[in-house]
Design a protein around this motif. Structure first.
Motif, PDB file in Angstrom:
ATOM      1  N   GLN A  90     -38.865 -23.990 -15.596  1.00 60.80           N
ATOM      2  CA  GLN A  90     -39.683 -22.872 -15.136  1.00 60.80           C
ATOM      3  C   GLN A  90     -39.299 -21.589 -15.853  1.00 60.80           C
ATOM      4  O   GLN A  90     -40.167 -20.788 -16.236  1.00 60.80           O
ATOM      5  N   LEU A  91     -38.013 -21.378 -16.058  1.00 65.74           N
ATOM      6  CA  LEU A  91     -37.526 -20.165 -16.718  1.00 65.74           C
ATOM      7  C   LEU A  91     -38.045 -20.082 -18.148  1.00 65.74           C
ATOM      8  O   LEU A  91     -38.475 -19.017 -18.603  1.00 65.74           O
ATOM      9  N   PHE A  92     -38.010 -21.200 -18.865  1.00 63.22           N
ATOM     10  CA  PHE A  92     -38.482 -21.189 -20.250  1.00 63.22           C
ATOM     11  C   PHE A  92     -40.008 -21.099 -20.327  1.00 63.22           C
ATOM     12  O   PHE A  92     -40.542 -20.396 -21.178  1.00 63.22           O
ATOM     13  N   ALA A  93     -40.699 -21.825 -19.454  1.00 63.76           N
ATOM     14  CA  ALA A  93     -42.152 -21.887 -19.543  1.00 63.76           C
ATOM     15  C   ALA A  93     -42.845 -20.663 -18.968  1.00 63.76           C
ATOM     16  O   ALA A  93     -43.911 -20.261 -19.450  1.00 63.76           O
ATOM     17  N   HIS A  94     -42.243 -20.071 -17.930  1.00 63.73           N
ATOM     18  CA  HIS A  94     -42.880 -18.939 -17.250  1.00 63.73           C
ATOM     19  C   HIS A  94     -41.871 -17.821 -16.988  1.00 63.73           C
ATOM     20  O   HIS A  94     -41.587 -17.484 -15.836  1.00 63.73           O
ATOM     21  N   PRO A  95     -41.320 -17.240 -18.035  1.00 66.18           N
ATOM     22  CA  PRO A  95     -40.337 -16.174 -17.838  1.00 66.18           C
ATOM     23  C   PRO A  95     -40.984 -14.906 -17.296  1.00 66.18           C
ATOM     24  O   PRO A  95     -42.172 -14.653 -17.531  1.00 66.18           O
ATOM     25  N   ARG A 196     -18.974 -25.322  -7.201  1.00 66.55           N
ATOM     26  CA  ARG A 196     -18.648 -24.385  -8.262  1.00 66.55           C
ATOM     27  C   ARG A 196     -19.257 -24.823  -9.589  1.00 66.55           C
ATOM     28  O   ARG A 196     -19.693 -23.984 -10.388  1.00 66.55           O
ATOM     29  N   ILE A 197     -19.290 -26.137  -9.839  1.00 64.17           N
ATOM     30  CA  ILE A 197     -19.865 -26.645 -11.082  1.00 64.17           C
ATOM     31  C   ILE A 197     -21.328 -26.232 -11.186  1.00 64.17           C
ATOM     32  O   ILE A 197     -21.771 -25.691 -12.205  1.00 64.17           O
ATOM     33  N   GLN A 198     -22.083 -26.468 -10.117  1.00 63.46           N
ATOM     34  CA  GLN A 198     -23.506 -26.164 -10.171  1.00 63.46           C
ATOM     35  C   GLN A 198     -23.774 -24.667 -10.249  1.00 63.46           C
ATOM     36  O   GLN A 198     -24.712 -24.234 -10.925  1.00 63.46           O
ATOM     37  N   GLU A 199     -22.940 -23.880  -9.596  1.00 64.39           N
ATOM     38  CA  GLU A 199     -23.090 -22.429  -9.705  1.00 64.39           C
ATOM     39  C   GLU A 199     -22.872 -21.974 -11.142  1.00 64.39           C
ATOM     40  O   GLU A 199     -23.638 -21.166 -11.684  1.00 64.39           O
ATOM     41  N   ALA A 200     -21.818 -22.509 -11.778  1.00 64.06           N
ATOM     42  CA  ALA A 200     -21.524 -22.126 -13.157  1.00 64.06           C
ATOM     43  C   ALA A 200     -22.563 -22.683 -14.123  1.00 64.06           C
ATOM     44  O   ALA A 200     -22.928 -22.023 -15.105  1.00 64.06           O
ATOM     45  N   GLN A 201     -23.059 -23.889 -13.856  1.00 64.45           N
ATOM     46  CA  GLN A 201     -24.087 -24.459 -14.717  1.00 64.45           C
ATOM     47  C   GLN A 201     -25.370 -23.637 -14.662  1.00 64.45           C
ATOM     48  O   GLN A 201     -26.053 -23.466 -15.680  1.00 64.45           O
ATOM     49  N   THR A 202     -25.704 -23.126 -13.483  1.00 64.73           N
ATOM     50  CA  THR A 202     -26.884 -22.271 -13.351  1.00 64.73           C
ATOM     51  C   THR A 202     -26.742 -21.036 -14.227  1.00 64.73           C
ATOM     52  O   THR A 202     -27.674 -20.642 -14.942  1.00 64.73           O
ATOM     53  N   THR A 203     -25.556 -20.425 -14.192  1.00 65.57           N
ATOM     54  CA  THR A 203     -25.305 -19.250 -15.023  1.00 65.57           C
ATOM     55  C   THR A 203     -25.368 -19.617 -16.498  1.00 65.57           C
ATOM     56  O   THR A 203     -25.973 -18.909 -17.310  1.00 65.57           O
ATOM     57  N   LEU A 204     -24.745 -20.736 -16.854  1.00 68.34           N
ATOM     58  CA  LEU A 204     -24.721 -21.184 -18.241  1.00 68.34           C
ATOM     59  C   LEU A 204     -26.143 -21.382 -18.778  1.00 68.34           C
ATOM     60  O   LEU A 204     -26.470 -20.933 -19.878  1.00 68.34           O
ATOM     61  N   CYS A 205     -26.981 -22.023 -17.995  1.00 68.24           N
ATOM     62  CA  CYS A 205     -28.363 -22.273 -18.424  1.00 68.24           C
ATOM     63  C   CYS A 205     -29.142 -20.968 -18.560  1.00 68.24           C
ATOM     64  O   CYS A 205     -29.964 -20.814 -19.476  1.00 68.24           O
ATOM     65  N   HIS A 206     -28.886 -20.031 -17.668  1.00 64.31           N
ATOM     66  CA  HIS A 206     -29.596 -18.745 -17.753  1.00 64.31           C
ATOM     67  C   HIS A 206     -29.143 -17.972 -18.988  1.00 64.31           C
ATOM     68  O   HIS A 206     -29.962 -17.341 -19.674  1.00 64.31           O
ATOM     69  N   VAL A 207     -27.845 -18.048 -19.287  1.00 66.08           N
ATOM     70  CA  VAL A 207     -27.338 -17.392 -20.495  1.00 66.08           C
ATOM     71  C   VAL A 207     -27.960 -18.027 -21.740  1.00 66.08           C
ATOM     72  O   VAL A 207     -28.335 -17.329 -22.689  1.00 66.08           O
ATOM     73  N   LEU A 208     -28.090 -19.352 -21.733  1.00 64.49           N
ATOM     74  CA  LEU A 208     -28.708 -20.037 -22.860  1.00 64.49           C
ATOM     75  C   LEU A 208     -30.144 -19.554 -23.056  1.00 64.49           C
ATOM     76  O   LEU A 208     -30.576 -19.300 -24.187  1.00 64.49           O
ATOM     77  N   TRP A 209     -30.876 -19.399 -21.950  1.00 63.32           N
ATOM     78  CA  TRP A 209     -32.239 -18.879 -22.042  1.00 63.32           C
ATOM     79  C   TRP A 209     -32.244 -17.455 -22.613  1.00 63.32           C
ATOM     80  O   TRP A 209     -33.061 -17.140 -23.491  1.00 63.32           O
ATOM     81  N   GLU A 210     -31.341 -16.617 -22.148  1.00 66.25           N
ATOM     82  CA  GLU A 210     -31.279 -15.241 -22.642  1.00 66.25           C
ATOM     83  C   GLU A 210     -30.997 -15.218 -24.144  1.00 66.25           C
ATOM     84  O   GLU A 210     -31.595 -14.427 -24.889  1.00 66.25           O
ATOM     85  N   LEU A 211     -30.085 -16.086 -24.594  1.00 63.59           N
ATOM     86  CA  LEU A 211     -29.741 -16.135 -26.015  1.00 63.59           C
ATOM     87  C   LEU A 211     -30.921 -16.627 -26.847  1.00 63.59           C
ATOM     88  O   LEU A 211     -31.137 -16.144 -27.966  1.00 63.59           O
ATOM     89  N   VAL A 212     -31.673 -17.574 -26.319  1.00 66.89           N
ATOM     90  CA  VAL A 212     -32.880 -18.019 -27.028  1.00 66.89           C
ATOM     91  C   VAL A 212     -33.883 -16.874 -27.126  1.00 66.89           C
ATOM     92  O   VAL A 212     -34.516 -16.664 -28.179  1.00 66.89           O
ATOM     93  N   GLN A 213     -34.015 -16.101 -26.061  1.00 67.50           N
ATOM     94  CA  GLN A 213     -34.925 -14.955 -26.062  1.00 67.50           C
ATOM     95  C   GLN A 213     -34.499 -13.922 -27.115  1.00 67.50           C
ATOM     96  O   GLN A 213     -35.342 -13.290 -27.766  1.00 67.50           O
ATOM     97  N   GLU A 214     -33.201 -13.760 -27.264  1.00 66.83           N
ATOM     98  CA  GLU A 214     -32.680 -12.747 -28.182  1.00 66.83           C
ATOM     99  C   GLU A 214     -32.679 -13.203 -29.638  1.00 66.83           C
ATOM    100  O   GLU A 214     -32.643 -12.387 -30.555  1.00 66.83           O
ATOM    101  N   ALA A 215     -32.702 -14.530 -29.852  1.00 64.58           N
ATOM    102  CA  ALA A 215     -32.642 -15.074 -31.208  1.00 64.58           C
ATOM    103  C   ALA A 215     -33.945 -14.769 -31.946  1.00 64.58           C
ATOM    104  O   ALA A 215     -35.034 -14.890 -31.374  1.00 64.58           O
ATOM    105  N   PRO A 216     -33.849 -14.368 -33.223  1.00 67.06           N
ATOM    106  CA  PRO A 216     -35.073 -14.150 -34.003  1.00 67.06           C
ATOM    107  C   PRO A 216     -35.872 -15.436 -34.079  1.00 67.06           C
ATOM    108  O   PRO A 216     -35.332 -16.501 -34.339  1.00 67.06           O
ATOM    109  N   ALA A 217     -37.166 -15.374 -33.841  1.00 61.81           N
ATOM    110  CA  ALA A 217     -38.007 -16.567 -33.893  1.00 61.81           C
ATOM    111  C   ALA A 217     -37.936 -17.173 -35.295  1.00 61.81           C
ATOM    112  O   ALA A 217     -38.088 -16.484 -36.289  1.00 61.81           O
ATOM    113  N   GLY A 218     -37.646 -18.463 -35.337  1.00 61.77           N
ATOM    114  CA  GLY A 218     -37.585 -19.149 -36.612  1.00 61.77           C
ATOM    115  C   GLY A 218     -36.224 -19.089 -37.274  1.00 61.77           C
ATOM    116  O   GLY A 218     -36.031 -19.651 -38.348  1.00 61.77           O
TER     117      GLY A 218
END
Length: 220
Positions: A90-95, A196-218
């Protein structure tokens, strides 16, 4: 509730079983428990950032390049990890802001999951979907708190065979996911607590999404 179940609950929430119950003491114990858990998850997130920060950036750059070339995201997990997978898709498809990317949670369609589980077995219910949908250049993310979920591992292996970019998210010591070579990028949350694992994994996945957003397309 059985005696065994009661003992398990008491181990998780000992402050609920203090006898006699002193309201002030109980509230203080709840406060201490909340503070301890908050400190634990903050420390764990910091450890994950230290351990995986550079690889998260590399993974995000590869994901951004995949999306720029027409790649799609497929994500999956079991139980709570399935819920996290749905949230990630959902985060990637509908940010709320930024670029949207095509993303699907393969755990979400109960008609498909139950049909495949009934016809070919639960261990292959995700892999069969990957075989049907994934193509070279797609991104496939598997989540597992233990790192040992057979259906998640099989799906990642199938994605690797189809030359998709594979990402594994696990807990503990990484389990079988860490021993396997199915994940191009593997992120492990080093804790024995599922909470704790799932809490940290949620953060990790959100950070990954943020980094993809920040990365230059292509940018590969």
């Amino acid at each position: 509730m059985s005696t065994t179940e009661g003992a398990g609950v008491e181990a998780l929430y000992p402050f609920l079983y203090v006898r006699p119950t002193d309201p002030d003491a109980l509230l203080e114990e709840v406060r201490r428990s909340c503070v301890a858990k908050a400190r634990e998850i903050v420390s764990l997130r910091e450890e994950v950032a230290t351990r995986h920060g550079e690889d998260l950036s590399r993974c995000a750059a590869r994901m951004a390049a995949a999306f720029a070339s027409g790649g799609r995201l497929f994500v999956f997990g079991n139980g709570g990890s399935a819920t996290d997978a749905q949230a990630l898709a959902q985060l990637f498809a509908h940010p709320a802001s930024g670029r949207a990317h095509p993303a699907t949670c393969l755990s979400a369609d109960m008609a498909v999951v139950t049909a495949l589980s009934n016809d070919v077995g639960y261990d292959l219910a995700l892999a069969r979907q990957v075989a049907a949908f994934a193509r070279p250049g797609d991104v496939v993310v598997g989540l597992s708190t233990s790192g040992g979920s057979a259906n998640v591992l099989n799906a990642l292996r199938e994605a690797r065979r189809r030359r998709a970019l594979t990402v594994g998210v696990a807990g503990g010591d990484g389990g079988r996911m860490a021993a396997d070579d199915a994940a191009d990028h593997l992120f492990v949350v080093p804790s024995s607590s599922v909470h704790r694992i799932q809490e940290a994994q949620t953060t990790l996945c959100h950070v990954l999404w943020e980094l993809v957003q920040e990365a230059p397309a292509g940018d590969g």
